[in-house]
Design a protein around this motif. Structure first.
Motif, mmCIF file in Angstrom:
data_model
loop_
_atom_site.group_PDB
_atom_site.id
_atom_site.type_symbol
_atom_site.label_atom_id
_atom_site.label_comp_id
_atom_site.label_asym_id
_atom_site.label_seq_id
_atom_site.Cartn_x
_atom_site.Cartn_y
_atom_site.Cartn_z
ATOM 1 N N GLU A 1 5.798 23.885 -15.006
ATOM 2 C CA GLU A 1 4.646 24.746 -15.302
ATOM 3 C C GLU A 1 3.373 24.436 -14.892
ATOM 4 O O GLU A 1 3.039 23.428 -15.582
ATOM 5 C CB GLU A 1 4.747 25.728 -16.626
ATOM 6 C CG GLU A 1 6.316 26.327 -16.595
ATOM 7 C CD GLU A 1 6.204 26.915 -18.066
ATOM 8 O OE1 GLU A 1 5.862 28.103 -18.296
ATOM 9 O OE2 GLU A 1 6.863 26.209 -19.177
ATOM 10 N N THR A 2 2.490 25.375 -14.561
ATOM 11 C CA THR A 2 0.984 24.957 -14.481
ATOM 12 C C THR A 2 -0.004 25.520 -15.323
ATOM 13 O O THR A 2 -0.913 25.414 -15.889
ATOM 14 C CB THR A 2 0.314 25.587 -13.066
ATOM 15 O OG1 THR A 2 0.731 26.882 -13.096
ATOM 16 C CG2 THR A 2 1.023 24.776 -12.024
ATOM 17 N N ASN B 1 2.565 29.574 -12.371
ATOM 18 C CA ASN B 1 2.855 29.021 -11.274
ATOM 19 C C ASN B 1 3.700 27.471 -11.462
ATOM 20 O O ASN B 1 3.866 27.205 -12.716
ATOM 21 C CB ASN B 1 1.797 28.663 -10.317
ATOM 22 C CG ASN B 1 1.000 29.800 -9.988
ATOM 23 O OD1 ASN B 1 1.321 30.927 -9.659
ATOM 24 N ND2 ASN B 1 -0.418 29.806 -10.048
ATOM 25 N N LEU B 2 4.460 27.077 -10.107
ATOM 26 C CA LEU B 2 5.146 26.027 -10.604
ATOM 27 C C LEU B 2 5.031 24.988 -9.487
ATOM 28 O O LEU B 2 4.756 25.240 -8.398
ATOM 29 C CB LEU B 2 6.630 26.414 -10.584
ATOM 30 C CG LEU B 2 7.267 27.350 -11.565
ATOM 31 C CD1 LEU B 2 8.649 27.815 -11.009
ATOM 32 C CD2 LEU B 2 7.363 26.603 -12.879
ATOM 33 N N HIS C 1 3.212 14.898 -15.598
ATOM 34 C CA HIS C 1 2.794 16.280 -15.335
ATOM 35 C C HIS C 1 2.017 16.830 -16.345
ATOM 36 O O HIS C 1 2.427 16.408 -17.623
ATOM 37 C CB HIS C 1 3.956 17.404 -14.983
ATOM 38 C CG HIS C 1 3.575 18.840 -15.157
ATOM 39 N ND1 HIS C 1 3.677 19.637 -16.286
ATOM 40 C CD2 HIS C 1 2.735 19.381 -14.406
ATOM 41 C CE1 HIS C 1 3.338 20.877 -16.125
ATOM 42 N NE2 HIS C 1 2.744 20.742 -14.870
ATOM 43 N N ASP C 2 0.664 17.579 -16.198
ATOM 44 C CA ASP C 2 -0.013 18.099 -17.082
ATOM 45 C C ASP C 2 -0.554 19.270 -16.592
ATOM 46 O O ASP C 2 -1.524 19.134 -15.917
ATOM 47 C CB ASP C 2 -1.010 17.047 -17.846
ATOM 48 C CG ASP C 2 -1.489 17.660 -19.157
ATOM 49 O OD1 ASP C 2 -1.411 18.957 -19.397
ATOM 50 O OD2 ASP C 2 -2.092 16.552 -19.803
ATOM 51 N N LYS C 3 -0.164 20.501 -16.841
ATOM 52 C CA LYS C 3 -0.738 21.887 -16.417
ATOM 53 C C LYS C 3 -0.899 21.788 -14.869
ATOM 54 O O LYS C 3 0.116 21.894 -14.177
ATOM 55 C CB LYS C 3 -2.008 22.010 -17.032
ATOM 56 C CG LYS C 3 -1.832 22.186 -18.575
ATOM 57 C CD LYS C 3 -3.242 22.478 -19.262
ATOM 58 C CE LYS C 3 -2.985 22.714 -20.720
ATOM 59 N NZ LYS C 3 -4.165 23.020 -21.683
ATOM 60 N N ALA D 1 4.103 27.838 -21.618
ATOM 61 C CA ALA D 1 2.886 27.668 -21.704
ATOM 62 C C ALA D 1 1.903 28.661 -22.280
ATOM 63 O O ALA D 1 0.985 28.435 -22.494
ATOM 64 C CB ALA D 1 2.368 27.012 -20.318
ATOM 65 N N LYS D 2 2.420 30.130 -22.098
ATOM 66 C CA LYS D 2 1.434 31.073 -22.272
ATOM 67 C C LYS D 2 1.895 31.749 -23.448
ATOM 68 O O LYS D 2 1.168 32.586 -24.030
ATOM 69 C CB LYS D 2 1.705 31.843 -21.143
ATOM 70 C CG LYS D 2 0.769 31.245 -19.695
ATOM 71 C CD LYS D 2 0.991 32.591 -18.677
ATOM 72 C CE LYS D 2 0.177 33.907 -19.120
ATOM 73 N NZ LYS D 2 0.077 34.650 -17.934
ATOM 74 N N ASN D 3 3.288 31.627 -23.955
ATOM 75 C CA ASN D 3 3.914 32.617 -24.904
ATOM 76 C C ASN D 3 4.215 31.672 -26.172
ATOM 77 O O ASN D 3 4.518 30.767 -26.007
ATOM 78 C CB ASN D 3 4.810 33.158 -24.362
ATOM 79 C CG ASN D 3 4.689 34.177 -23.096
ATOM 80 O OD1 ASN D 3 3.780 35.291 -23.296
ATOM 81 N ND2 ASN D 3 4.896 33.890 -21.991
#
Length: 371
Positions: free
Chosen positions: A50-51, A55-56, A88-90, A309-311
């Protein structure tokens, strides 16, 4: 004829009653599929990442793709990795085959830059701004390099100390601080050391010692906060001018198996006590001040563990059984996939999930209980 019509009406009424009862008793634990978005050769997919905005990155041995939250392909780049290692990071991702001593860094726009190390590449890490740090070895000397988002080398630190080996690095989001973790084998038990330096200098300004502890996990929470993860402890350190102060410290009775976080909370996965006999899954949730805000326990030993990442929720999985749990420990949904899944990822909603099996990737909208 009238008798047949009456019987037909009775049958229809009974059917309607059964349907109504089914709707009333329906727990909402169902799914809708958006269909297959990718097919690929067996065992080709190496991960989905995940970004932070739905997005992916989709990584395979022969390509890297970037997909938006509707699974539309924004770009695809052919690669050739036999055994890729991924960081990976964001919105940034780095891949290497290690044996080639090359690192390729990607952003949401495509390939950002590539690195060719002159020595044997041992480890590397990309941060949330596109900085990349690496560890390489030349005979008995270790070199730690830092590259900026343009691919320019901005720091080389040379380490040569008997029985002390660098194992991990991390760079702060603004690219100003480099953290290096070491394993010290000079004593009977393994000790750890973490050093810190500014990337525009070549001198260590602070360090942390961890006696009888293997501390190799380094995660910057911000430009001024870093968490250091060991087998049964998490420490948050805070940077001031040329100094380092402990902000909070967490000790665990059970073994720390994994850690993941977003901007709002930290999730810690514990699967065994120190004797290794307990197989129960135990997830603890903490805010960014180190305060416990929730817990989830299960007799199921979940292998897959991913924070949204968002929730404020985490996804747990075992073979083909997946659940989402919020930071209060409440199960939001449960899903039984068809066949074993290799990866899973949250998209733009906590119930919109990308599942990856050995042959395809597909999106599922999982309905939570009560919906």
């Amino acid at each position: 004829m009238k008798t047949k019509i009456v019987k037909l009406i009775i049958v229809l009424l009974i059917a309607v009653i059964f349907i109504a009862l089914a709707i009333i008793n329906y727990d909402g634990n169902d799914f809708e599929s958006d269909g297959t978005i990718l097919n690929y050769d067996f065992d080709n997919c190496q991960g989905v990442f995940e970004t932070g905005d739905g997005n992916l990155f989709f990584c395979a041995k022969n390509y890297v793709k970037f997909l938006n939250h509707n699974s539309d392909e924004k770009w695809s780049i052919d690669v050739n990795f036999s055994e890729p290692v991924i960081s990976h990071d964001k919105k940034f991702l780095a891949m290497s085959d290690m044996k080639t001593n090359s690192i390729f860094v990607y952003s949401d726009k495509g390939e950002l830059y590539s690195i060719k190390d002159e020595n044997k590449l041992l480890a590397f890490c990309v941060n949330s701004s596109g900085y990349c740090s690496s560890i390489s070895k030349d005979n008995s000397t270790y070199k730690i390099n830092v590259y900026n988002p343009s691919g320019d080398k901005i720091l080389t630190y040379v380490h040569s100390e008997e029985n002390v080996f660098p194992v991990n690095t991390a760079v702060s989001p603004d690219g100003k601080i480099l953290a290096i973790s070491y394993i010290d084998t000079n004593n009977i038990n393994i000790d750890s050391k973490i050093t810190f330096m500014y990337t525009n200098q070549n001198d260590i300004f602070a360090s942390v010692q961890k006696k009888d502890n293997f501390a190799c996990g380094l995660n910057f929470l911000s430009n001024h906060d870093i968490i250091i993860v060991s087998d049964d402890n998490i420490t948050c350190e805070y940077f001031t001018q040329n100094n380092l102060n402990e902000k909070w410290n967490l000790d665990f009775e059970k073994k720390l198996d994994a850690i993941d976080f977003n901007n709002d909370f930290i999730a810690v996965k514990l699967i065994a006590d120190k004797s290794g006999k307990d197989s129960q899954s135990n997830i603890k949730f903490y805010n960014m001040s180190g305060k416990n805000i929730g817990e989830f326990k299960s007799d199921e030993q979940y292998n897959y563990f991913k924070v949204s990442a968002k929730n404020n929720c985490v996804m747990l999985g075992s073979m083909n059984d997946f659940i989402a749990v919020n930071t209060n420990g409440k199960i939001l949904w449960e899903y039984n996939a068809q066949g074993e899944q290799k990866f899973a990822a949250f998209l733009d909603k906590p119930n919109k999930i990308l599942f990856v099996s050995s042959t395809k990737a597909y999106i599922v909208n999982v309905k939570g209980k009560g919906e």
